[in-house]
Design a protein around this motif. Structure first.
Motif, mmCIF file in Angstrom:
data_model
loop_
_atom_site.group_PDB
_atom_site.id
_atom_site.type_symbol
_atom_site.label_atom_id
_atom_site.label_comp_id
_atom_site.label_asym_id
_atom_site.label_seq_id
_atom_site.Cartn_x
_atom_site.Cartn_y
_atom_site.Cartn_z
ATOM 1 N N GLY A 50 57.001 39.781 6.478
ATOM 2 C CA GLY A 50 57.365 41.225 6.784
ATOM 3 C C GLY A 50 56.110 41.907 7.147
ATOM 4 O O GLY A 50 55.859 42.968 6.893
ATOM 5 N N VAL A 51 54.927 41.418 7.885
ATOM 6 C CA VAL A 51 54.088 42.164 8.338
ATOM 7 C C VAL A 51 53.604 41.647 9.716
ATOM 8 O O VAL A 51 54.317 41.084 10.355
ATOM 9 N N ALA A 52 52.366 42.422 9.921
ATOM 10 C CA ALA A 52 52.121 42.381 11.398
ATOM 11 C C ALA A 52 51.176 41.169 11.765
ATOM 12 O O ALA A 52 50.645 40.572 10.690
ATOM 13 N N PRO A 53 50.953 41.052 12.842
ATOM 14 C CA PRO A 53 49.861 39.851 13.434
ATOM 15 C C PRO A 53 48.613 40.327 13.156
ATOM 16 O O PRO A 53 48.390 41.333 12.704
ATOM 17 N N GLU A 54 47.699 39.370 13.123
ATOM 18 C CA GLU A 54 46.236 39.425 12.847
ATOM 19 C C GLU A 54 45.217 39.263 13.846
ATOM 20 O O GLU A 54 45.867 38.347 14.738
ATOM 21 N N ALA A 55 44.085 39.164 13.545
ATOM 22 C CA ALA A 55 43.033 38.573 14.340
ATOM 23 C C ALA A 55 43.085 38.724 15.738
ATOM 24 O O ALA A 55 42.708 37.926 16.643
ATOM 25 N N ALA A 56 43.576 39.747 16.314
ATOM 26 C CA ALA A 56 43.707 40.178 17.907
ATOM 27 C C ALA A 56 44.756 39.089 18.442
ATOM 28 O O ALA A 56 44.791 39.091 19.599
ATOM 29 N N SER A 57 45.475 38.485 17.740
ATOM 30 C CA SER A 57 46.631 37.447 18.168
ATOM 31 C C SER A 57 47.505 38.223 19.014
ATOM 32 O O SER A 57 48.040 37.533 19.873
ATOM 33 N N SER A 58 47.733 39.295 18.636
ATOM 34 C CA SER A 58 48.926 40.180 19.613
ATOM 35 C C SER A 58 48.288 40.273 21.068
ATOM 36 O O SER A 58 49.080 40.625 21.972
ATOM 37 N N TYR A 59 47.056 40.355 21.270
ATOM 38 C CA TYR A 59 46.327 40.460 22.482
ATOM 39 C C TYR A 59 45.875 39.111 23.192
ATOM 40 O O TYR A 59 46.340 38.737 24.376
ATOM 41 N N LEU A 60 45.329 38.398 22.138
ATOM 42 C CA LEU A 60 44.769 37.072 22.470
ATOM 43 C C LEU A 60 45.876 35.747 23.108
ATOM 44 O O LEU A 60 45.671 35.245 23.996
ATOM 45 N N MET A 61 46.870 35.906 22.158
ATOM 46 C CA MET A 61 48.048 34.966 22.530
ATOM 47 C C MET A 61 48.717 35.129 23.710
ATOM 48 O O MET A 61 48.713 34.067 24.529
ATOM 49 N N PRO A 62 49.045 36.108 24.024
ATOM 50 C CA PRO A 62 50.030 36.320 25.367
ATOM 51 C C PRO A 62 48.898 35.982 26.432
ATOM 52 O O PRO A 62 49.352 35.256 27.508
ATOM 53 N N ARG A 63 47.650 36.326 26.332
ATOM 54 C CA ARG A 63 46.693 36.064 27.519
ATOM 55 C C ARG A 63 46.658 34.413 27.589
ATOM 56 O O ARG A 63 46.420 33.916 28.667
ATOM 57 N N LEU A 64 46.698 33.834 26.472
ATOM 58 C CA LEU A 64 46.001 32.200 26.329
ATOM 59 C C LEU A 64 47.542 31.510 26.622
ATOM 60 O O LEU A 64 47.456 30.589 27.311
ATOM 61 N N LEU A 65 48.609 31.937 26.120
ATOM 62 C CA LEU A 65 50.004 31.165 26.014
ATOM 63 C C LEU A 65 50.852 31.661 27.006
ATOM 64 O O LEU A 65 51.938 30.779 27.269
ATOM 65 N N GLY A 66 50.786 32.653 27.642
ATOM 66 C CA GLY A 66 51.897 33.525 28.256
ATOM 67 C C GLY A 66 52.935 34.031 27.353
ATOM 68 O O GLY A 66 52.732 33.877 26.017
ATOM 69 N N VAL A 138 42.651 44.512 17.217
ATOM 70 C CA VAL A 138 42.486 44.354 15.910
ATOM 71 C C VAL A 138 42.789 45.698 15.118
ATOM 72 O O VAL A 138 43.386 45.727 14.195
ATOM 73 N N GLU A 139 42.189 46.799 15.728
ATOM 74 C CA GLU A 139 42.553 48.182 14.991
ATOM 75 C C GLU A 139 44.057 48.195 14.852
ATOM 76 O O GLU A 139 44.598 48.960 13.985
ATOM 77 N N ARG A 140 44.849 48.135 16.046
ATOM 78 C CA ARG A 140 46.309 48.486 16.066
ATOM 79 C C ARG A 140 46.881 47.570 15.068
ATOM 80 O O ARG A 140 47.907 47.929 14.341
ATOM 81 N N GLU A 141 46.713 45.969 15.079
ATOM 82 C CA GLU A 141 47.222 45.198 14.141
ATOM 83 C C GLU A 141 46.872 45.781 12.526
ATOM 84 O O GLU A 141 47.832 45.545 11.675
ATOM 85 N N LYS A 142 45.722 46.301 12.088
ATOM 86 C CA LYS A 142 45.311 46.471 10.992
ATOM 87 C C LYS A 142 46.082 47.657 10.574
ATOM 88 O O LYS A 142 46.568 47.774 9.487
ATOM 89 N N ALA A 143 46.427 48.646 11.446
ATOM 90 C CA ALA A 143 47.172 49.925 11.093
ATOM 91 C C ALA A 143 48.671 49.253 10.730
ATOM 92 O O ALA A 143 49.154 49.794 9.718
ATOM 93 N N LEU A 144 49.035 48.467 11.406
ATOM 94 C CA LEU A 144 50.649 48.018 11.444
ATOM 95 C C LEU A 144 50.690 47.182 10.217
ATOM 96 O O LEU A 144 51.529 47.236 9.429
ATOM 97 N N PHE A 145 49.747 46.432 9.818
ATOM 98 C CA PHE A 145 49.706 45.768 8.640
ATOM 99 C C PHE A 145 49.847 46.397 7.501
ATOM 100 O O PHE A 145 50.516 46.246 6.455
ATOM 101 N N VAL A 146 48.831 47.377 7.454
ATOM 102 C CA VAL A 146 48.878 48.340 6.196
ATOM 103 C C VAL A 146 50.138 49.081 6.090
ATOM 104 O O VAL A 146 50.325 49.435 4.884
ATOM 105 N N GLU A 147 50.581 49.613 6.965
ATOM 106 C CA GLU A 147 51.817 50.172 7.100
ATOM 107 C C GLU A 147 53.022 49.364 6.626
ATOM 108 O O GLU A 147 54.036 49.678 5.958
ATOM 109 N N LEU A 148 53.038 48.169 6.930
ATOM 110 C CA LEU A 148 54.156 47.055 6.519
ATOM 111 C C LEU A 148 54.032 46.542 5.221
ATOM 112 O O LEU A 148 54.847 46.077 4.541
#
Length: 166
Positions: A50-66, A138-148
């Motif tokens: 029930g949390v948000a992603p971490e480690a810039a994965s929301s940005y890096l993974m789409p670039r890396l994996l599609g 990273v900043e977006r993910e941190k904010a959403l993680f804290v929110e969730l």
């Protein structure tokens, strides 16, 4: 740690032998070369917790994996085996468990024989155009993680996890 990974000037080689969960998987987004044993598995358990992603994965993974492979990895909380990770583009090479470190080392030695200034220049030119986007993710993910954290979904997921452990 994430700034250190994003700013690491030399080639970063990762080898996964066992399980990579959460940061153990998302760190591969920072790898220049990633190796995985054929028996290893990866998982991003964010939605099951029930949390948000971490480690810039929301940005890096789409670039890396599609986008769709990244969406599955980050949204499903399902295990990904070595063959699927290779097919997605998350890892570069899959090796037998006993050969993993030797194979990763062999490639590291190939790179180590090159001029370090040139390796650093190659990496710098690859990372520079996306460095600000990594920081923003990273900043977006941190904010959403804290929110969730602490929401009903997160509390329920942690309680279910604790029950399974008991």
């Amino acid at each position: 740690m994430l700034d250190a990974l994003a700013d690491f000037p030399k080639p970063l080689i990762c080898a996964v032998n066992g399980v990579g969960v959460g940061i153990g998987t998302t760190i591969l987004g920072f790898a220049d070369l990633a190796f995985m044993s054929s028996s290893a598995r990866l998982k991003c358990p964010f939605t099951s917790l029930g949390v948000a992603p971490e480690a810039a994965s929301s940005y890096l993974m789409p670039r890396l994996l599609g986008r769709q492979n990244a969406a599955w990895l980050l949204m499903s909380s399902e295990w990904v085996d070595a063959a699927e990770a290779r097919e997605m583009g998350l890892v570069w090479k899959v090796c037998e468990p006993d050969a993993l470190l030797a194979e990763a080392r062999r490639h590291a030695e190939t790179l180590a024989a090159k001029p370090i200034s040139s390796l650093i220049a190659v990496k710098q030119t690859m990372v520079a155009p996306v460095r600000d986007a990594i920081t923003a993710a990273v900043e977006r993910e941190k904010a959403l993680f804290v929110e969730l954290v602490g929401t009903a979904a997160n509390v329920d997921a942690l309680a279910q996890f604790a029950d399974r452990k008991a």
